[in-house]
Scaffold this motif. Structure first.
Motif, short mmCIF file in Angstrom:
data_model
loop_
_atom_site.label_atom_id
_atom_site.label_comp_id
_atom_site.label_asym_id
_atom_site.label_seq_id
_atom_site.Cartn_x
_atom_site.Cartn_y
_atom_site.Cartn_z
N LYS A 55 -4.61 2.68 -6.21
CA LYS A 55 -6.05 2.94 -6.25
C LYS A 55 -6.50 3.35 -4.85
N ARG A 107 -8.37 5.33 -1.69
CA ARG A 107 -9.79 5.64 -1.48
C ARG A 107 -10.17 6.98 -2.07
N ASN A 108 -9.29 7.97 -1.98
CA ASN A 108 -9.67 9.32 -2.38
C ASN A 108 -9.37 9.63 -3.84
N ALA A 140 -10.65 8.85 9.75
CA ALA A 140 -9.96 8.40 8.54
C ALA A 140 -9.59 9.64 7.73
N GLY A 151 -0.39 4.56 -0.09
CA GLY A 151 -1.11 5.77 0.27
C GLY A 151 -0.28 6.52 1.31
N PRO A 152 -0.85 7.51 1.98
CA PRO A 152 -0.06 8.26 2.97
C PRO A 152 0.54 7.39 4.06
N ALA A 153 -0.17 6.32 4.47
CA ALA A 153 0.37 5.46 5.54
C ALA A 153 1.62 4.73 5.06
N GLY A 205 0.82 -1.21 0.00
CA GLY A 205 0.00 0.00 0.00
C GLY A 205 0.86 1.25 0.00
N CYS A 237 -13.51 16.50 5.09
CA CYS A 237 -12.70 16.58 3.86
C CYS A 237 -13.26 17.61 2.89
N LEU A 260 -6.08 11.78 5.74
CA LEU A 260 -4.75 11.60 5.16
C LEU A 260 -3.65 11.83 6.18
N HIS A 301 -8.10 17.84 1.17
CA HIS A 301 -8.16 18.98 2.10
C HIS A 301 -7.75 18.56 3.51
N ASP A 319 -5.72 3.61 7.26
CA ASP A 319 -7.15 3.26 7.25
C ASP A 319 -7.38 1.78 7.54
N ASP A 341 2.42 -0.87 -4.60
CA ASP A 341 1.23 -0.03 -4.62
C ASP A 341 0.48 -0.16 -5.93
N GLU A 342 -0.75 -0.57 -5.82
CA GLU A 342 -1.61 -0.69 -6.98
C GLU A 342 -2.13 0.70 -7.42
N VAL A 373 -0.12 -6.72 -5.03
CA VAL A 373 0.31 -7.97 -4.40
C VAL A 373 -0.89 -8.92 -4.39
N GLU A 386 -14.54 1.16 -0.15
CA GLU A 386 -15.87 1.53 0.30
C GLU A 386 -16.96 0.95 -0.58
C1 LIG Z 1 -13.78 10.45 -1.81
C2 LIG Z 1 -12.82 10.61 -0.65
C3 LIG Z 1 -12.24 11.84 -0.41
C4 LIG Z 1 -11.37 12.00 0.65
N1 LIG Z 1 -10.83 13.23 0.86
C5 LIG Z 1 -10.01 13.42 1.89
C6 LIG Z 1 -9.48 14.70 2.16
O1 LIG Z 1 -9.77 15.68 1.45
N2 LIG Z 1 -8.66 14.85 3.23
C7 LIG Z 1 -8.34 13.80 4.05
O2 LIG Z 1 -7.61 13.99 5.01
N3 LIG Z 1 -8.83 12.56 3.81
C8 LIG Z 1 -9.65 12.34 2.76
N4 LIG Z 1 -10.16 11.10 2.53
C9 LIG Z 1 -9.74 9.97 3.38
C10 LIG Z 1 -8.35 9.48 2.91
O3 LIG Z 1 -8.40 9.22 1.51
C11 LIG Z 1 -7.92 8.22 3.65
O4 LIG Z 1 -8.05 8.40 5.05
C12 LIG Z 1 -6.45 7.91 3.31
O5 LIG Z 1 -6.30 7.78 1.91
C13 LIG Z 1 -5.99 6.63 3.99
O6 LIG Z 1 -4.64 6.42 3.66
P1 LIG Z 1 -4.03 4.93 3.61
O7 LIG Z 1 -2.60 5.11 3.24
O8 LIG Z 1 -4.34 4.21 4.85
O9 LIG Z 1 -4.84 4.20 2.45
P2 LIG Z 1 -5.02 4.59 0.92
O10 LIG Z 1 -4.76 6.04 0.68
O11 LIG Z 1 -6.34 4.05 0.51
O12 LIG Z 1 -3.85 3.81 0.18
C14 LIG Z 1 -3.83 2.40 0.12
C15 LIG Z 1 -3.08 1.99 -1.14
O13 LIG Z 1 -2.87 0.57 -1.12
C16 LIG Z 1 -3.09 0.08 -2.43
N5 LIG Z 1 -3.40 -1.36 -2.39
C17 LIG Z 1 -4.53 -1.97 -1.92
N6 LIG Z 1 -4.41 -3.29 -2.05
C18 LIG Z 1 -3.19 -3.52 -2.61
C19 LIG Z 1 -2.49 -4.70 -2.99
N7 LIG Z 1 -3.01 -5.93 -2.83
N8 LIG Z 1 -1.26 -4.57 -3.56
C20 LIG Z 1 -0.70 -3.34 -3.75
N9 LIG Z 1 -1.33 -2.19 -3.40
C21 LIG Z 1 -2.55 -2.29 -2.83
C22 LIG Z 1 -4.26 0.92 -2.95
O14 LIG Z 1 -4.38 0.85 -4.37
C23 LIG Z 1 -3.85 2.30 -2.43
O15 LIG Z 1 -3.02 2.99 -3.35
C24 LIG Z 1 -11.06 10.90 1.49
C25 LIG Z 1 -11.64 9.65 1.26
C26 LIG Z 1 -12.52 9.51 0.20
C27 LIG Z 1 -13.15 8.16 -0.03
#
Ligand SMILES: Cc1cc2nc3c(=O)[nH]c(=O)nc-3n(C[C@H](O)[C@H](O)[C@H](O)COP(=O)(O)OP(=O)(O)OC[C@H]3O[C@@H](n4cnc5c(N)ncnc54)[C@H](O)[C@@H]3O)c2cc1C
Length: 303
Positions: free
Chosen positions: A37, A39-40, A277, A13-15, A11, A137, A279, A47, A270, A34-35, A81, A115
């Motif tokens: 994709k 959530r946002n 939840a 994303g920001p985490a 993954g 957000c 960023l 924001h 997340d 990282d695939e 993965v 989601e």
């Molecule tokens: C429509 C929407 C708008 C949002 N806007 C905001 C905002 O403005 N401000 C804010 O603070 N938060 C916002 N959020 C919330 C924010 O997007 C999440 O809290 C944040 O992205 C979580 O980060 P993460 O790194 O845990 O997961 P994610 O950002 O979801 O990243 C996870 C990553 O893991 C990858 N992945 C999944 N499975 C696999 C696999 N098997 N192999 C390889 N890669 C994989 C995914 O493709 C993705 O790239 C929003 C959420 C949504 C749904």
């Protein structure tokens, strides 16, 4: 091809990215998969992330990749993965969609959540443009507009109470998820919040800008945006497959430093259902898990 890393992160994303930065700076060999994709990804702008307010999600990701490029022990692989297997030595073997395999001593699960939105025709034409899921957000951008709130889980009252801070002109559409208690509905109506129990059949609007909800009976209610309640589940199946304990909300249980119930497996963002939840919270959680991992590796080296 086989490679051995200290840590594999699933993954980006920001985490996951934040964890990779801290671990790269700690001179650990990191493979981040990282695939891409997150959530946002439907959003035009993110924001609430201090210094990055209003930045498009893809631009934030690009900035993170550019920063990580300074750390040669961090490798980013843009692939999904598919499989994670435990090795006899306690490490992990990851196989991606192309069938390539990597080995790592430790694993960080940061794949986020997926989601499930109510199944309403045309919803995705507006989602991320004028229909959102989180008031913190995107509430500012919708302030003082007539808004529709579409139920999709058991927290309709909470959604309405929260959004009321941004706009007083609210229409709650239960659309089959009728979780409102009589006293909750009374509290909404006392504040001028309307409740409609008809099924939503679709949306009216152009270029992602909502102008009305259309009910299945043909009626319409004008609005200029809104929020839709979602249900969430793990984006990747690995925590359950590896036997990690889960929280009652479906998050991966951690000890606060990213350690799960399974030795060598860590989780952040997340995927742990940290609240809220956001960023910046996910990024902070990635940092916390990275330091947890590095502390464990340091202790192991001195054992
Ligand atoms: C429509 C929407 C708008 C949002 N806007 C905001 C905002 O403005 N401000 C804010 O603070 N938060 C916002 N959020 C919330 C924010 O997007 C999440 O809290 C944040 O992205 C979580 O980060 P993460 O790194 O845990 O997961 P994610 O950002 O979801 O990243 C996870 C990553 O893991 C990858 N992945 C999944 N499975 C696999 C696999 N098997 N192999 C390889 N890669 C994989 C995914 O493709 C993705 O790239 C929003 C959420 C949504 C749904």
């Amino acid at each position: 091809m086989w490679n051995l890393f200290d840590i594999a992160i699933i993954g980006g994303g920001p985490a996951g990215l934040s964890a990779a930065l801290v671990l790269g700076r700690a001179r650990r060999f990191v493979a981040l998969f990282d695939e891409a994709k997150p959530r946002n990804r439907v959003s035009l702008a993110s924001h609430g992330f201090l210094t990055r307010d209003g930045t498009p999600p893809a631009a934030m990701r690009k900035m993170a990749h550019d920063e990580l490029a300074a750390y040669p022990s961090v490798r980013i692989r843009g692939s999904r993965v598919e499989e994670v297997a435990r090795e006899p030595d306690g490490g992990f073997r990851l196989t991606d969609a192309a069938g390539e395999s990597w080995r790592a001593a430790r694993l960080l699960l940061a794949a986020g959540l997926k989601e499930l939105l109510p199944e309403i025709p045309g919803l995705y034409d507006f989602y991320g443009r004028s229909l959102f899921c989180c008031a913190y957000c995107d509430g500012w951008e919708l302030r003082d507009r007539p808004l529709v709130l579409i139920a999709g889980n058991d927290h309709t009252f909470h959604l309405a109470k929260t959004v009321y801070n941004w706009s007083k002109d609210l229409l709650v559409c239960t659309n089959g998820y009728d979780s409102l208690e009589p006293e909750e509905e009374r509290a909404l109506r006392e504040r001028g919040i309307r409740v409609d129990r008809r099924e939503i059949g679709g949306f009216v609007g152009e270029d992602g800008q909502l102008s009305a909800v259309r009910f299945a009976d043909g009626g319409e209610a004008a609005c200029a945006g809104g929020f839709v309640a979602e249900r969430l589940r793990q984006a990747a199946p690995f925590a359950e497959r590896l036997g990690c304990a889960m929280t009652p909300y479906g998050g991966i249980e951690t000890d606060g430093a990213g350690r799960t119930s399974v030795p060598g497996v860590y989780a952040a963002g997340d995927a742990t259902c940290i609240m809220p939840a956001q960023l910046i919270v996910a990024a902070a959680d990635g940092t916390r898990a990275a330091i947890g991992i590095n502390e464990d590796m340091t202790d192991e080296a001195f054992a």
